[in-house]
Design a protein around this motif. Structure first.
Motif, PDB file in Angstrom:
ATOM      1  N   THR A 125      -9.027  -2.799 -11.037  1.00 13.46           N
ATOM      2  CA  THR A 125      -7.674  -2.626 -11.538  1.00 13.46           C
ATOM      3  C   THR A 125      -7.465  -2.144 -12.919  1.00 13.46           C
ATOM      4  N   ARG A 126      -8.099  -2.686 -13.979  1.00 16.24           N
ATOM      5  CA  ARG A 126      -8.197  -2.424 -15.311  1.00 16.24           C
ATOM      6  C   ARG A 126      -8.713  -0.861 -15.331  1.00 16.24           C
ATOM      7  N   THR A 127      -9.575  -0.437 -14.554  1.00 17.65           N
ATOM      8  CA  THR A 127     -10.363   0.895 -15.023  1.00 17.65           C
ATOM      9  C   THR A 127      -9.205   1.789 -14.232  1.00 17.65           C
ATOM     10  N   ARG A 128      -8.476   1.622 -13.073  1.00 19.75           N
ATOM     11  CA  ARG A 128      -7.486   2.398 -12.802  1.00 19.75           C
ATOM     12  C   ARG A 128      -6.362   2.545 -13.743  1.00 19.75           C
ATOM     13  N   GLU A 129      -6.112   1.509 -14.458  1.00 23.27           N
ATOM     14  CA  GLU A 129      -4.874   1.496 -15.370  1.00 23.27           C
ATOM     15  C   GLU A 129      -5.043   2.276 -16.609  1.00 23.27           C
ATOM     16  N   ALA A 130      -6.517   2.180 -17.163  1.00 22.88           N
ATOM     17  CA  ALA A 130      -7.049   2.914 -18.038  1.00 22.88           C
ATOM     18  C   ALA A 130      -7.033   4.252 -17.716  1.00 22.88           C
ATOM     19  N   GLU A 131      -7.378   4.707 -16.658  1.00 25.68           N
ATOM     20  CA  GLU A 131      -7.371   6.219 -16.246  1.00 25.68           C
ATOM     21  C   GLU A 131      -5.838   6.831 -16.313  1.00 25.68           C
ATOM     22  N   ILE A 132      -5.084   6.066 -15.800  1.00 26.38           N
ATOM     23  CA  ILE A 132      -3.625   6.435 -15.826  1.00 26.38           C
ATOM     24  C   ILE A 132      -3.070   6.546 -17.200  1.00 26.38           C
ATOM     25  N   MET A 133      -3.447   5.478 -18.086  1.00 28.66           N
ATOM     26  CA  MET A 133      -3.043   5.672 -19.626  1.00 28.66           C
ATOM     27  C   MET A 133      -3.694   6.802 -20.182  1.00 28.66           C
ATOM     28  N   SER A 134      -4.839   7.229 -19.865  1.00 32.20           N
ATOM     29  CA  SER A 134      -5.584   8.327 -20.576  1.00 32.20           C
ATOM     30  C   SER A 134      -5.198   9.570 -20.134  1.00 32.20           C
ATOM     31  N   ILE A 135      -4.599   9.490 -18.785  1.00 32.12           N
ATOM     32  CA  ILE A 135      -4.131  10.673 -18.238  1.00 32.12           C
ATOM     33  C   ILE A 135      -2.514  11.019 -19.097  1.00 32.12           C
ATOM     34  N   SER A 136      -1.911   9.969 -18.936  1.00 31.50           N
ATOM     35  CA  SER A 136      -0.717   9.890 -19.774  1.00 31.50           C
ATOM     36  C   SER A 136      -0.579  10.490 -21.200  1.00 31.50           C
ATOM     37  N   GLN A 137      -1.740   9.693 -22.047  1.00 33.80           N
ATOM     38  CA  GLN A 137      -2.012  10.217 -23.519  1.00 33.80           C
ATOM     39  C   GLN A 137      -2.252  11.662 -23.594  1.00 33.80           C
ATOM     40  N   LYS A 138      -3.096  12.251 -22.637  1.00 35.19           N
ATOM     41  CA  LYS A 138      -3.604  13.594 -22.829  1.00 35.19           C
ATOM     42  C   LYS A 138      -2.252  14.295 -22.521  1.00 35.19           C
ATOM     43  N   ARG A 139      -1.481  13.997 -21.661  1.00 36.28           N
ATOM     44  CA  ARG A 139      -0.206  14.760 -21.129  1.00 36.28           C
ATOM     45  C   ARG A 139       0.724  14.750 -22.431  1.00 36.28           C
ATOM     46  N   PHE A 140       0.784  13.664 -22.957  1.00 35.09           N
ATOM     47  CA  PHE A 140       1.698  13.546 -24.347  1.00 35.09           C
ATOM     48  C   PHE A 140       1.044  14.340 -25.713  1.00 35.09           C
ATOM     49  N   GLY A 141      -0.383  14.367 -25.277  1.00 37.58           N
ATOM     50  CA  GLY A 141      -1.169  15.009 -26.676  1.00 37.58           C
ATOM     51  C   GLY A 141      -1.027  16.767 -26.425  1.00 37.58           C
ATOM     52  N   VAL A 142      -0.748  17.026 -25.148  1.00 36.95           N
ATOM     53  CA  VAL A 142      -0.410  18.427 -24.908  1.00 36.95           C
ATOM     54  C   VAL A 142       0.952  18.850 -25.395  1.00 36.95           C
ATOM     55  N   LEU A 143       1.778  18.051 -24.907  1.00 32.94           N
ATOM     56  CA  LEU A 143       3.080  18.247 -25.341  1.00 32.94           C
ATOM     57  C   LEU A 143       3.339  18.366 -26.949  1.00 32.94           C
ATOM     58  N   GLY A 144       2.847  17.253 -27.430  1.00 34.81           N
ATOM     59  CA  GLY A 144       2.864  17.232 -29.017  1.00 34.81           C
ATOM     60  C   GLY A 144       2.227  18.294 -29.739  1.00 34.81           C
ATOM     61  N   LYS A 145       1.001  18.827 -29.117  1.00 34.69           N
ATOM     62  CA  LYS A 145       0.610  19.925 -29.704  1.00 34.69           C
ATOM     63  C   LYS A 145       1.439  21.407 -29.602  1.00 34.69           C
TER      64      LYS A 145
END
Length: 229
Positions: A125-145
């Protein structure tokens, strides 16, 4: 984790009572649901909707069919407990089940198994949540860039907008009152947009300073500084 983590299926009240009693003495007792074959329809529905991590099958009535839906067996680990003769019958019917003979110390083995299953489920469960968080952070990173890359164009457009609005407001040629109010509105909104762009620049600078500070405080950097001294 779901509230019902472990499902016990048995028609032997003494088996259920002793197992639950011992389990509740453990330091970390999981949530337990107990059912019997007398309510097979209800058990299947309940198990399907609850998603148990571990299903413990104990002694059943003679010729009783196990009320466990196939969907639950695919998602849960099933462990059958009983004497050697009954376990041989279970093995023939369910080759993928874990079999635990009622030998001395079997409850301790079962508790260790349950702890490992729940620990693994929590880790997944923690791994899935971390993966979701990582995808979300990448998405925000692309948006910020993208925003940072678009910033020069935004600044130029806002500068032009503000300059033209100022020229219209300061012009000696009279403007209709409602036109002048529209120009003032455009000027005010342009200033607000400019404040947002400036805030983005400020955030970028703060992040750069934080990254530099973090780099300077790394163990490797501190060790290098100490060696220079």
């Amino acid at each position: 984790m779901t509230p019902e983590q472990i499902l016990i299926v048995s028609d032997d009240p003494e088996f259920v009572r002793s197992l639950v009693s011992l389990w509740r003495k453990e330091k970390e007792c999981p949530a337990i649901t107990v059912v019997s074959t007398a309510v097979s329809t209800g058990v299947s529905g309940q198990a399907n909707s609850s998603g148990y991590q571990l299903i413990v099958v104990g002694p059943l009535r003679d010729c009783a069919s196990l009320p466990i839906a196939p969907a639950v067996q695919r998602d849960s680990l099933v462990c059958a407990v009983g004497d050697l003769e009954s376990l041989e019958v279970v093995r023939a019917m369910h080759s993928d089940w874990l079999l635990l003979p009622e030998c001395p110390g079997w409850t301790r083995i079962l508790f260790s198994l349950a702890s490992e299953v729940l620990r693994r489920t929590a880790a997944e469960t923690r791994t899935r949540e971390a993966e979701i968080m990582s995808i979300s952070q990448k998405r925000f990173g692309v948006l910020g860039k993208s925003l940072l890359e678009a910033r020069p164009g935004m600044v130029n457009a806002l500068t032009s907008l503000l300059g033209n609005a100022d020229l219209m407001l300061l012009s000696e040629e009279p403007l209709p009152v409602h036109f002048r109010e529209h120009v003032r509105t455009i000027h005010t909104m342009a200033l607000r947009l400019n404040e947002i762009v400036q805030r983005l620049s400020s955030i970028e600078n703060e992040m750069e300073l934080s990254e530099r500070k973090s780099h300077l405080e790394t163990p490797e950097t501190c060790l290098a500084e100490s060696s220079k001294r």
